[in-house]
Design an enzyme around this catalytic site. Structure first.
Site, short mmCIF file in Angstrom:
data_model
loop_
_atom_site.label_atom_id
_atom_site.label_comp_id
_atom_site.label_asym_id
_atom_site.label_seq_id
_atom_site.Cartn_x
_atom_site.Cartn_y
_atom_site.Cartn_z
CG ASP A 259 17.47 -26.22 56.50
OD1 ASP A 259 18.60 -25.81 56.13
OD2 ASP A 259 16.52 -26.40 55.70
CB ALA B 126 13.99 -35.54 50.88
NE ARG B 127 17.08 -36.10 44.68
CZ ARG B 127 15.96 -35.62 44.18
NH1 ARG B 127 14.80 -35.96 44.71
NH2 ARG B 127 15.98 -34.78 43.15
CD GLU C 292 14.27 -42.85 43.26
OE1 GLU C 292 13.78 -42.61 44.37
OE2 GLU C 292 14.23 -42.04 42.31
CG HIS D 126 11.12 -40.07 43.18
ND1 HIS D 126 12.49 -40.11 43.11
CD2 HIS D 126 10.82 -38.76 43.41
CE1 HIS D 126 12.99 -38.90 43.28
NE2 HIS D 126 11.99 -38.06 43.47
N GLY D 127 6.70 -40.46 43.65
CA GLY D 127 5.61 -39.71 43.04
C GLY D 127 4.98 -38.69 43.96
CB ALA D 128 6.00 -37.27 47.24
#
Length: 325
Positions: A176, A236-237, A266, A286-288
């Protein structure tokens, strides 16, 4: 004439929270059906603010709403919003980075890992079709003394690291650029570049934003560095991963599996996305981030950002900053 706050891409059960918090500003909260194109809807409503999730919001949408003062994203990522165009028009853009979903998302990352590692969906399907003993029919690698690799090291990644450690992961690598190496080391994390993570990690979990420098950060070259027993998790993405390259590696058995909650396009089209046919791949929608508590907090914090803008203040989480006196 009543001013309007438009909700593009409505996806929540209701908007009572937003209406209650914004009532004192004398605005009407209008949910625009997803079937209606954004620009014509904005031209019709001329909203003072827009709330949106994943729907693209660019120069055309900005031009359609001359009275627009603020755009607030339900969630963290703002890669679907043209920040430069909004800045040029003097429109605040804000996100909601602190709505508490780090626990939900990190839980989901671990759940995807476990489902892939233990081949849970395939074994469930086998048992339901009359099969038995499927654990002996497919390789399931042991994960003792395993190494976790994190791409991105914000709140969600930190929460995920703690949960993976509880499962017995003995070493954590992280990349990061926004976190100093000394800070990583203080938390017992080894700084590493993406190539090293791909070579050494048994599980690679993605938690980075999608920006120019992270698009396809997991590409064919880096996938080729991974071990045959590696599992890739993406909460994430979708654009962080070259999906065809990942699907090819899975189909050829060059990596063990993948747990994917986000996609480059999506909602994904099953016929067009090769991950739908990839073996030992668990896909979610995409429901995390989702829980009833996280939704309530997300809607509250997003409405509060709109209220700040309507009160003539900059939003707390202002992402397209320009100089102010």
């Amino acid at each position: 004439m009543t001013k309007v706050v438009a909700v593009l891409e409505p996806g929540y059960a209701d908007y009572a929270t937003e209406r209650a918090l914004l009532a004192e500003h004398g605005v009407e909260v209008v949910a625009v059906p997803e079937s209606e194109a954004a620009a014509p809807a904005l031209a019709r409503l001329d909203p003072v603010a827009v709330l949106l999730r994943e729907r693209p919001f660019g120069a055309g949408e900005i031009a359609a709403a001359p009275g627009l003062r603020g755009v607030v994203r339900y969630g963290v990522g703002v890669d679907n919003i043209d920040l430069a165009a909004a800045r040029e028009a003097g429109i605040y853009v804000a996100n909601v980075p602190d709505y508490g979903a780090e626990h939900e998302v990190s839980d989901h990352a671990v759940a995807l890992y476990l489902a892939v590692n233990r081949r849970i969906p395939a074994r469930d399907a086998e048992v339901r079709s009359g099969g038995w003993g499927v654990g002996q029919a497919a390789m399931i690698p042991g994960r003792r003394a395993a190494v976790l690799g994190l791409v991105g090291y914000g709140r969600i990644a930190r929460a995920a690291a703690a949960k993976f450690r509880a499962l017995g992961f003995v070493r954590v690598l992280a990349h990061d650029p926004g976190v100093p190496d000394a800070e990583l080391r203080r938390e017992g994390v080894t700084p590493a570049d993406p190539d090293t993570i791909c070579r050494e990690a048994d599980v690679i979990s993605l938690h980075a934003p999608l920006v120019a420098g992270t698009h396809h950060i997991i590409d064919a070259r880096r996938i080729a560095l991974m071990k045959p027993t590696t599992i890739l998790v993406n909460v994430a993405r979708g654009g962080l991963v070259d999906e065809p390259a990942l699907a090819a590696a899975l189909a050829e058995g060059r990596i063990f599996g993948a747990g994917i909650d986000v996609f480059e396009d999506e909602p994904p089209a099953p016929a067009a996305n090769p991950l739908f046919e990839a073996p030992n791949t668990v896909l979610t929608d995409h429901g995390a981030w989702y829980s009833e508590a996280s939704v309530e907090r997300l809607q509250t914090l997003a409405a509060q950002e709109v209220a700040r803008v309507l009160a003539g203040q900059p939003p707390e989480n202002w992402v397209n900053r320009w100089p102010t006196r």
